[in-house]
Design an enzyme around this catalytic site. Structure first.
Site, PDB file in Angstrom:
ATOM      1  N   LYS A  14       0.794  -1.222   0.000  1.00 42.61           N
ATOM      2  CA  LYS A  14       0.000   0.000   0.000  1.00 42.61           C
ATOM      3  C   LYS A  14       0.834   1.284   0.000  1.00 42.61           C
ATOM      4  O   LYS A  14       0.301   2.364  -0.229  1.00 42.61           O
ATOM      5  CB  LYS A  14      -0.983  -0.003   1.173  1.00 42.61           C
ATOM      6  CG  LYS A  14      -1.857  -1.239   1.255  1.00 42.61           C
ATOM      7  CD  LYS A  14      -2.775  -1.427   0.070  1.00 42.61           C
ATOM      8  CE  LYS A  14      -3.932  -0.487   0.097  1.00 42.61           C
ATOM      9  NZ  LYS A  14      -5.017  -0.918  -0.834  1.00 42.61           N
TER      10      LYS A  14
HETATM   11  N1  PMP Z   1      -3.429  -7.556   2.232  1.00 40.36           N
HETATM   12  C1  PMP Z   1      -3.209  -6.609   3.154  1.00 40.36           C
HETATM   13  C2  PMP Z   1      -2.466  -6.979   4.396  1.00 40.36           C
HETATM   14  C3  PMP Z   1      -3.677  -5.302   2.961  1.00 40.36           C
HETATM   15  O1  PMP Z   1      -3.459  -4.360   3.907  1.00 40.36           O
HETATM   16  C4  PMP Z   1      -4.395  -4.997   1.782  1.00 40.36           C
HETATM   17  C5  PMP Z   1      -4.930  -3.608   1.587  1.00 40.36           C
HETATM   18  N2  PMP Z   1      -6.209  -3.429   2.147  1.00 40.36           N
HETATM   19  C6  PMP Z   1      -4.619  -6.022   0.841  1.00 40.36           C
HETATM   20  C7  PMP Z   1      -4.103  -7.285   1.101  1.00 40.36           C
HETATM   21  C8  PMP Z   1      -5.451  -5.824  -0.395  1.00 40.36           C
HETATM   22  O2  PMP Z   1      -4.971  -4.852  -1.267  1.00 40.36           O
HETATM   23  P1  PMP Z   1      -5.972  -3.991  -2.138  1.00 40.36           P
HETATM   24  O3  PMP Z   1      -6.615  -2.974  -1.216  1.00 40.36           O
HETATM   25  O4  PMP Z   1      -5.120  -3.350  -3.163  1.00 40.36           O
HETATM   26  O5  PMP Z   1      -6.988  -4.901  -2.714  1.00 40.36           O
END
Ligand code: PMP
Length: 365
Positions: free
Chosen positions: A75
């Site tokens: 992120k």
């Molecule tokens: N895994 C973790 C630990 C995350 O913090 C996130 C972000 N919410 C994700 C997966 C999924 O990523 P995205 O928001 O880009 O779908």
């Protein structure tokens, strides 16, 4: 940066919103970085050896290890891009307050940018998310407001609603809004996907990633499908969430322990039309595989990495020798030291599987 004429990365099937964007090209890293933010991206792609072999897979499984980003997760990429685009447009200036509802990692990325650039950061985050994330956020100087985990996304006490109220009350405050900001998927379209394509010389047969906001899978899948149309895209969504399709894969909205994936609404950043199949993950397999990633591959990633790997191990059975599956591992075990890394926590939640229990017994004897 060059103007990109493809309108691919931000289309949402439901809204059909498309905007051309300034395509950020990758440049070689200088020997001295201007700030830690220049360390975001260019994470390693690492071959998994023992786990795929023990599961009888014929294909190659490659992991994109995102905890090498300075804030510790995938992120950081979107935090930096959303910040910089907002600065470029004059929406935010140093001294402003950035507010964001998040499961923690976007918060850490934004707090990192805010620390380096001189902004105030306020993070709203459900109670479920780990103390480790809270402590890192605090250390970065962010203010944190915890909200009830069970609140529906549109309930007045949810992390999203609380952020909106703060935004109305605090002058010169902005929500960059990872759920709808087109630069969430674009960050992955421009960087994560490019890095994977470059490392694989453009040859990828399957991509597997979990979905929270959906920005990662949407952005990466769009770019990879443009270059590699035969690539199968597998989305991973936990039981208790409703992101998967067809709808009958999803049960009721329920709580689960894995952090960062799954929601009780479909974020705009998620374009489900780029996903070929969905895998529903569960806590037990996610944490077991996250621990196996540490023990058998030496990769210290988080719980949702175990979920993504569970999806990959299932879906990649259809691939043959010489084919290649790429799985995205979003964050680090650093976020979960008192959770799935801890044997007592695992035992308390009945996540230690039979094999692990037996092994523990043998070690004691
Ligand atoms: N895994 C973790 C630990 C995350 O913090 C996130 C972000 N919410 C994700 C997966 C999924 O990523 P995205 O928001 O880009 O779908």
């Amino acid at each position: 940066p060059t103007e990109c004429h493809c309108h691919g990365p931000v289309g949402n099937a439901a809204t059909n919103v498309t905007i051309p964007h300034v395509h950020q090209t990758r440049t070689p890293k200088p020997k001295i970085l201007d700030s830690i933010l220049d360390q975001i991206g260019d994470t390693p792609l690492v071959r998994l050896n023992r786990i795929p072999a023990s599961e009888g897979l014929e294909c190659e499984v490659l992991a994109k290890v995102e905890f090498f980003n300075p804030g510790g997760s995938v992120k950081d990429r979107i935090a930096k891009r959303m910040f910089e685009e907002a600065e470029r447009k004059g929406i935010i200036k140093p001294g402003y307050t950035v507010i964001e509802p998040t499961s923690g990692n976007t918060g850490i990325g934004l707090a990192l940018c805010a620390a380096v650039k001189g902004y105030r950061a306020i993070i709203t985050m459900p109670e479920k998310m780990s103390q480790e994330k809270v402590d890192v956020l605090k250390a970065l100087g962010a203010e944190i407001i915890r909200t009830p985990t069970e609140a529906a996304y549109d309930a007045p006490e949810s992390h999203i609603s609380v952020a909106k109220r703060l935004n109305e009350q605090i002058p010169n405050s902005v929500i960059l809004d990872q759920y709808a900001n087109p630069y969430n998927p674009i960050a992955h379209y421009d960087t994560t996907a490019e890095e994977i394509l470059e490392a694989c010389d453009g040859h990828i047969d399957m991509l597997v990633a979990g979905a929270g906001t959906g920005g990662t899978i949407t952005g990466v899948a769009k770019k990879i499908k443009e270059k590699c149309p035969q690539c199968i895209v597998v989305g991973v969504d936990p039981h208790g969430s409703i992101l998967a399709q067809p709808e009958n894969l999803n049960g009721n909205v329920e709580s689960y322990q894995v952090e960062g994936i799954g929601y009780d609404f479909i974020p705009e950043a998620l374009d489900r039309s780029v996903i070929d199949t969905w895998y529903k993950s569960n806590d037990q397999d996610s944490f077991t595989l996250a621990r196996r990633l540490i023990k058998e591959e030496g990769i210290l990633s988080g719980g949702s990495s175990g979920s993504a790997l569970a999806g990959a191990l299932q879906a990649a059975r259809q691939l043959k020798k010489g084919q290649r599956c790429v799985v995205i591992l979003p964050d680090s075990v650093r976020n979960y030291m008192t959770k799935f890394l801890n044997d007592d926590w695992m035992r308390r939640h009945q996540f230690l599987d039979q094999r692990a229990q037996e092994e523990e017994h043998r070690q004691v004897e």
